[in-house]
Design an enzyme around this catalytic site. Structure first.
Site, PDB file in Angstrom:
ATOM      1  N   ASP A 101       0.861  -1.176   0.000  1.00 23.96           N
ATOM      2  CA  ASP A 101       0.000   0.000   0.000  1.00 23.96           C
ATOM      3  C   ASP A 101       0.898   1.227   0.000  1.00 23.96           C
ATOM      4  O   ASP A 101       1.692   1.434   0.920  1.00 23.96           O
ATOM      5  CB  ASP A 101      -0.902   0.006   1.248  1.00 23.96           C
ATOM      6  CG  ASP A 101      -1.763   1.265   1.304  1.00 23.96           C
ATOM      7  OD1 ASP A 101      -2.608   1.423   0.403  1.00 23.96           O
ATOM      8  OD2 ASP A 101      -1.579   2.075   2.224  1.00 23.96           O
ATOM      9  N   ASP A 142      -3.085   1.584   7.031  1.00 26.39           N
ATOM     10  CA  ASP A 142      -2.358   1.218   5.809  1.00 26.39           C
ATOM     11  C   ASP A 142      -2.031  -0.272   5.791  1.00 26.39           C
ATOM     12  O   ASP A 142      -1.995  -0.899   4.733  1.00 26.39           O
ATOM     13  CB  ASP A 142      -1.061   2.025   5.696  1.00 26.39           C
ATOM     14  CG  ASP A 142      -1.330   3.517   5.713  1.00 26.39           C
ATOM     15  OD1 ASP A 142      -2.401   3.925   5.225  1.00 26.39           O
ATOM     16  OD2 ASP A 142      -0.481   4.265   6.235  1.00 26.39           O
ATOM     17  N   CYS A 181     -12.532  -9.860   8.265  1.00 26.90           N
ATOM     18  CA  CYS A 181     -13.859 -10.424   8.010  1.00 26.90           C
ATOM     19  C   CYS A 181     -14.498  -9.904   6.737  1.00 26.90           C
ATOM     20  O   CYS A 181     -15.540 -10.392   6.326  1.00 26.90           O
ATOM     21  CB  CYS A 181     -14.779 -10.167   9.210  1.00 26.90           C
ATOM     22  SG  CYS A 181     -15.314  -8.457   9.343  1.00 26.90           S
ATOM     23  N   CYS A 184     -16.045  -7.515  13.540  1.00 22.67           N
ATOM     24  CA  CYS A 184     -15.226  -8.528  14.219  1.00 22.67           C
ATOM     25  C   CYS A 184     -14.298  -7.927  15.277  1.00 22.67           C
ATOM     26  O   CYS A 184     -13.608  -8.644  15.984  1.00 22.67           O
ATOM     27  CB  CYS A 184     -14.414  -9.331  13.209  1.00 22.67           C
ATOM     28  SG  CYS A 184     -13.061  -8.395  12.493  1.00 22.67           S
ATOM     29  N   GLU A 227      -1.292  -1.795  -6.397  1.00 27.21           N
ATOM     30  CA  GLU A 227      -2.408  -1.138  -7.074  1.00 27.21           C
ATOM     31  C   GLU A 227      -1.906  -0.428  -8.315  1.00 27.21           C
ATOM     32  O   GLU A 227      -0.833   0.168  -8.310  1.00 27.21           O
ATOM     33  CB  GLU A 227      -3.065  -0.128  -6.132  1.00 27.21           C
ATOM     34  CG  GLU A 227      -3.935  -0.774  -5.078  1.00 27.21           C
ATOM     35  CD  GLU A 227      -4.521   0.243  -4.124  1.00 27.21           C
ATOM     36  OE1 GLU A 227      -5.743   0.330  -4.037  1.00 27.21           O
ATOM     37  OE2 GLU A 227      -3.733   0.941  -3.471  1.00 27.21           O
ATOM     38  N   CYS A 267     -12.531  -4.581   5.888  1.00 28.00           N
ATOM     39  CA  CYS A 267     -11.815  -5.228   6.982  1.00 28.00           C
ATOM     40  C   CYS A 267     -11.032  -6.396   6.407  1.00 28.00           C
ATOM     41  O   CYS A 267     -11.592  -7.245   5.721  1.00 28.00           O
ATOM     42  CB  CYS A 267     -12.799  -5.713   8.040  1.00 28.00           C
ATOM     43  SG  CYS A 267     -11.987  -6.752   9.273  1.00 28.00           S
TER      44      CYS A 267
END
Ligand SMILES: [Zn+2]
Length: 405
Positions: free
Chosen positions: A188, A354, A328, A347, A272, A325
């Site tokens: 990231d 990040d 979950c 959760c 990305e 998340c």
């Protein structure tokens, strides 16, 4: 594969004179056509053809040589390479990747390039106009593996002469390590921290960059107060340009080190992809600089993963990589940019924002190449608002026709 090396040259006094003539003539051609291109643009701004291109300048060079006969004393291909460098500088200026090209000054970054007819015999390098060869010393291992020299650039630095060679060696590209989720990493890229990896490693921005950016901002503010067309304003602009150059060099060095380390250490890397539209719309300086450096980083990573035989997976740039998340899969709609910790309401996961994003990036990448099965049920997807956001998950579920757990 194509690689590069640098060697020190030991020219005779006679050869030094000829080398200097090459530096001078190439600089002259560069500067001459820099002002020709600017002049043409000012005169033809609104015309259909508003600027000179490489071929135009090459044709003009033929005429220029008839006027300045001393240009015949140097390798004509090196003069053409000067036109090529100038053209590249204008291209990156037009694409907003660089400043307007500057005039080259004597003694400051002297160089010329030779694209053809280079040869190494023993400890001498031969190229046009230097028929007796120049004695040189370089890394023996590297010189031994040269199969074909693609281009050489002669530079002068602190009174010494160097030859940088781009060459093809006998080694092919290494075989790719098979795609696997072992030793895989998601990255990231951010502003606060330069990069956060999905194994929890964070790479800080180099300190110099932050302080240099602050300093440039201050200089820019001072510039706005200086009178247009004044000498002080010109001086201030030069000062800012020098700061920018230093900033770029430092950043380049940093990007090289980080991309090499990551490509060496991990086998599969997920990142990305570039959001070009977002980049062009961006007028905020800090963000704009960051975008440009992320782009450079991706390009370097692409090249280095090839060299080291690693896998690079590029995924679309989706905002939810930070809103999901990573444990979950719950989508947190109300995540603010200022929230540095991701707290999941479902959760209870609470981790660095990040870090959470980088874990999602790894997952999306693995799903994209089919290494991990989507883990959410259609009901969860329907209620989470992930439609069209997680296209790979969507696609797999539709194809299989049954819920996947
Ligand atoms: Zn959760």
């Amino acid at each position: 594969m194509i690689t590069a090396t640098k060697a020190k040259l030991y020219p005779t006094d006679k050869q030094k004179v000829l080398l200097e003539k090459h530096f001078g003539s190439c600089r002259f051609v560069y500067n001459y056509f820099l002002s020709e291109r600017d002049r043409y643009y000012i005169a033809h701004k609104d015309a259909e053809k508003s600027s000179l291109n490489y071929m135009d300048t090459q044709n003009m060079l033929v005429e220029l040589k008839k006027k300045y006969l001393w240009l015949y004393e140097v390798n004509s291909q090196s003069l053409q390479m000067s036109l090529r460098f100038l053209d590249n500088a204008f291209t990156s200026f037009f694409h907003k990747n660089g400043d307007h090209p500057n005039f080259r000054k004597k003694g400051n970054n002297d160089y010329f390039a030779i694209p053809q007819h280079m040869q190494i015999k023993g400890s001498r390098i031969y190229f046009p106009k230097f028929n007796e060869g120049i004695y040189f010393k370089g890394s023996e291992n590297k010189l031994e593996e040269i199969k074909e020299i693609k281009q050489i650039t002669i530079t002068k630095s602190a009174g010494n002469y160097y030859c940088s060679m781009i060459y093809e060696n006998n080694r092919g590209m290494p075989e790719k390590i098979p795609l696997s989720n072992k030793n895989a990493i998601g990255i990231d890229l951010g502003i606060e921290k330069y990069a956060t990896l999905s194994n929890g490693v964070a790479i800080e921005n180099p300190r110099f960059v932050d302080s240099a950016e602050e300093r440039i901002k201050r200089l820019q503010k001072q510039l706005n107060r200086k009178q247009k067309g004044s000498r002080n304003r010109t001086k201030q602009i030069q000062k800012i340009q020098r700061k920018y150059k230093k900033l770029r060099d430092t950043r380049d060095d940093f990007l090289n080190k980080v991309s090499t380390a990551i490509a060496k250490q991990y086998d599969t890397i997920v990142i990305e992809d570039l959001n070009v539209q977002g980049m062009q719309q961006n007028h905020h300086m800090a963000k704009h600089i960051a975008d440009a450096s992320w782009h450079k980083f991706r390009v370097k990573l692409e090249w280095k993963t090839e060299i080291y035989g690693k896998n690079l997976i590029k995924i679309g740039r989706f905002d939810p990589s930070s809103k999901l998340c990573s444990d979950c899969g719950n989508l947190k709609h109300d995540l603010e940019l200022s929230d540095r910790i991701y707290r999941c309401d479902t959760c209870g996961l609470a981790i660095d924002r990040d870090y959470n994003a980088s874990r999602n990036i790894t997952k999306i990448g693995m799903i994209k190449v089919g290494l991990v099965q989507p883990e959410f049920t259609p009901v969860e997807i329907a209620t989470s608002g992930m439609h069209g956001i997680y296209p790979y998950r969507q696609m797999s579920i539709i194809e299989s026709g049954s819920p996947i757990h």
